[in-house]
Design a protein around this motif. Structure first.
Motif, short mmCIF file in Angstrom:
data_model
loop_
_atom_site.label_atom_id
_atom_site.label_comp_id
_atom_site.label_asym_id
_atom_site.label_seq_id
_atom_site.Cartn_x
_atom_site.Cartn_y
_atom_site.Cartn_z
N PHE A 61 11.61 -6.72 8.02
CA PHE A 61 12.21 -5.45 8.42
C PHE A 61 12.69 -5.52 9.86
N ASN A 62 11.89 -6.12 10.74
CA ASN A 62 12.27 -6.21 12.15
C ASN A 62 13.48 -7.12 12.35
N ASP A 63 13.46 -8.27 11.69
CA ASP A 63 14.55 -9.24 11.85
C ASP A 63 15.89 -8.67 11.37
N ASN A 64 15.82 -7.84 10.31
CA ASN A 64 17.06 -7.32 9.72
C ASN A 64 17.32 -5.85 10.08
N LYS A 65 16.48 -5.33 10.99
CA LYS A 65 16.66 -3.97 11.50
C LYS A 65 16.70 -2.92 10.39
N LEU A 66 15.80 -3.05 9.43
CA LEU A 66 15.65 -2.05 8.38
C LEU A 66 14.66 -0.98 8.83
N GLN A 67 14.93 0.27 8.48
CA GLN A 67 14.11 1.38 8.91
C GLN A 67 13.08 1.75 7.84
N TRP A 68 11.81 1.75 8.23
CA TRP A 68 10.74 2.10 7.29
C TRP A 68 10.87 3.54 6.81
N LYS A 69 11.42 4.43 7.64
CA LYS A 69 11.49 5.84 7.26
C LYS A 69 12.41 6.09 6.06
N TYR A 70 13.28 5.13 5.75
CA TYR A 70 14.15 5.28 4.59
C TYR A 70 13.58 4.66 3.33
N LEU A 71 12.41 4.05 3.45
CA LEU A 71 11.73 3.45 2.30
C LEU A 71 10.95 4.54 1.58
N LEU A 72 11.30 4.79 0.32
CA LEU A 72 10.68 5.89 -0.43
C LEU A 72 9.83 5.43 -1.60
N GLY A 73 9.93 4.18 -1.99
CA GLY A 73 9.16 3.73 -3.15
C GLY A 73 8.73 2.28 -3.01
N VAL A 74 7.49 2.00 -3.43
CA VAL A 74 6.96 0.64 -3.43
C VAL A 74 6.27 0.39 -4.76
N THR A 75 6.69 -0.65 -5.45
CA THR A 75 6.10 -1.01 -6.73
C THR A 75 5.39 -2.35 -6.60
N THR A 76 4.13 -2.40 -7.03
CA THR A 76 3.35 -3.63 -6.97
C THR A 76 2.57 -3.78 -8.26
N ASP A 77 1.87 -4.92 -8.40
CA ASP A 77 0.98 -5.08 -9.53
C ASP A 77 -0.37 -4.45 -9.18
N GLY A 78 -1.36 -4.65 -10.02
CA GLY A 78 -2.64 -3.98 -9.84
C GLY A 78 -3.68 -4.79 -9.11
N ALA A 79 -3.29 -5.89 -8.46
CA ALA A 79 -4.26 -6.70 -7.73
C ALA A 79 -4.85 -5.90 -6.56
N PRO A 80 -6.12 -6.13 -6.21
CA PRO A 80 -6.74 -5.40 -5.10
C PRO A 80 -5.96 -5.52 -3.80
N ALA A 81 -5.35 -6.69 -3.56
CA ALA A 81 -4.57 -6.86 -2.34
C ALA A 81 -3.37 -5.94 -2.29
N MET A 82 -2.90 -5.52 -3.46
CA MET A 82 -1.74 -4.65 -3.53
C MET A 82 -2.12 -3.17 -3.62
N MET A 83 -3.10 -2.85 -4.47
CA MET A 83 -3.39 -1.46 -4.81
C MET A 83 -4.66 -0.92 -4.17
N GLY A 84 -5.39 -1.75 -3.41
CA GLY A 84 -6.64 -1.28 -2.82
C GLY A 84 -6.45 -0.01 -2.01
N CYS A 85 -7.33 0.99 -2.23
CA CYS A 85 -7.14 2.29 -1.59
C CYS A 85 -7.52 2.28 -0.12
N LYS A 86 -8.24 1.24 0.35
CA LYS A 86 -8.66 1.19 1.74
C LYS A 86 -7.80 0.25 2.58
N SER A 87 -7.52 -0.93 2.05
CA SER A 87 -6.77 -1.90 2.84
C SER A 87 -5.70 -2.61 2.03
N GLY A 88 -5.33 -2.05 0.89
CA GLY A 88 -4.29 -2.65 0.06
C GLY A 88 -2.91 -2.54 0.70
N LEU A 89 -1.97 -3.28 0.16
CA LEU A 89 -0.63 -3.29 0.74
C LEU A 89 0.02 -1.91 0.71
N GLN A 90 -0.11 -1.21 -0.42
CA GLN A 90 0.50 0.11 -0.52
C GLN A 90 -0.09 1.06 0.51
#
Length: 227
Positions: free
Chosen positions: A125-154
């Motif tokens: 995002f930084n290298d390509n100057k993309l704005q996080w505020k325009y990101l409205l949706g994130v789709t991932t699989d169900g792995a803990p690294a992705m969906m964890g409610c405390k430290s997951g990617l989402q």
């Protein structure tokens, strides 16, 4: 060669000899000598494919910047060489239509934890100057690294993009349920992908039968009992 996943050396081994034969038949030996000046080495082909890839990425990024908002889909997987890779697709609006494109892929050189994936995302995002505020949706699989409610990617993404809506990828929907469902008629959900030849009707029927178990699992995940 890139589309057919062939080795770059095929240019000199296959394409160049065929080209010479065609030129010889059409224009004679003098024209063949000029073909020898065309660089088709392994590094040359690789460089040109990289240039094409960079140009495509630049066009996609520019279209994303022109879109009022966009969403991304991520998947961490391991290739045939046992190298972990992060693959990211994006969907945005272009010419008043939704458009879906491959955004980028990156090696996960350390671990596949959410923190490592998040660092790669931030860097892109930084290298390509993309704005996080325009990101409205994130789709991932169900792995803990992705969906964890405390430290997951989402969760990490929502910390810097609070408007993001997290979605569980339907390709990995079996991770919505526990490995065994002893009190249910069925012990797992069905896939619905083209490679498994299962009809959408069969999947929806199975999902409906397991709706109470899926609801219970989602409630547990929301309350932090499942990560």
């Amino acid at each position: 060669m890139a589309q057919n996943k062939k080795a770059h050396t095929l240019a000199e081994e296959v394409i160049l000899p065929c080209t010479k034969e065609i030129v010889r038949l059409l224009f004679g030996e003098e024209a063949v000598k000029k073909i020898d000046n065309i660089p088709l080495s392994n590094t040359t082909v690789k460089r040109r494919i990289s240039d094409i890839s960079s140009n495509i990425k630049e066009n996609v990024v520019n279209e994303i910047k022109e879109s009022p908002y966009f969403s991304i889909q991520l998947d961490e997987s391991t290739d045939v060489s046992s190298m972990a890779q992060l693959i990211v697709f994006c969907m945005y609006i272009h010419n008043n239509k939704f458009k879906e494109e491959f955004l980028f892929s990156s090696f996960l050189e350390t671990t596949t934890k959410a923190a490592d994936i998040m660092e790669i995302m931030k860097q892109f995002f930084n290298d390509n100057k993309l704005q996080w505020k325009y990101l409205l949706g994130v789709t991932t699989d169900g792995a803990p690294a992705m969906m964890g409610c405390k430290s997951g990617l989402q969760t990490r993404i929502k910390e810097i993009a609070p408007n993001v809506v997290g979605v569980h990828c339907f390709i990995h929907r079996q991770a919505l349920a526990t490995k065994t469902l002893p009190d249910a008629e069925h012990n797992k959900l069905l896939f619905y992908t083209s490679v498994r030849w299962l009809s959408a009707g069969n999947f929806l029927e199975r999902f409906f039968k397991l709706r109470n178990e899926v609801k219970e699992f989602l409630c547990q995940m929301k309350s932090g009992l499942v990560e």
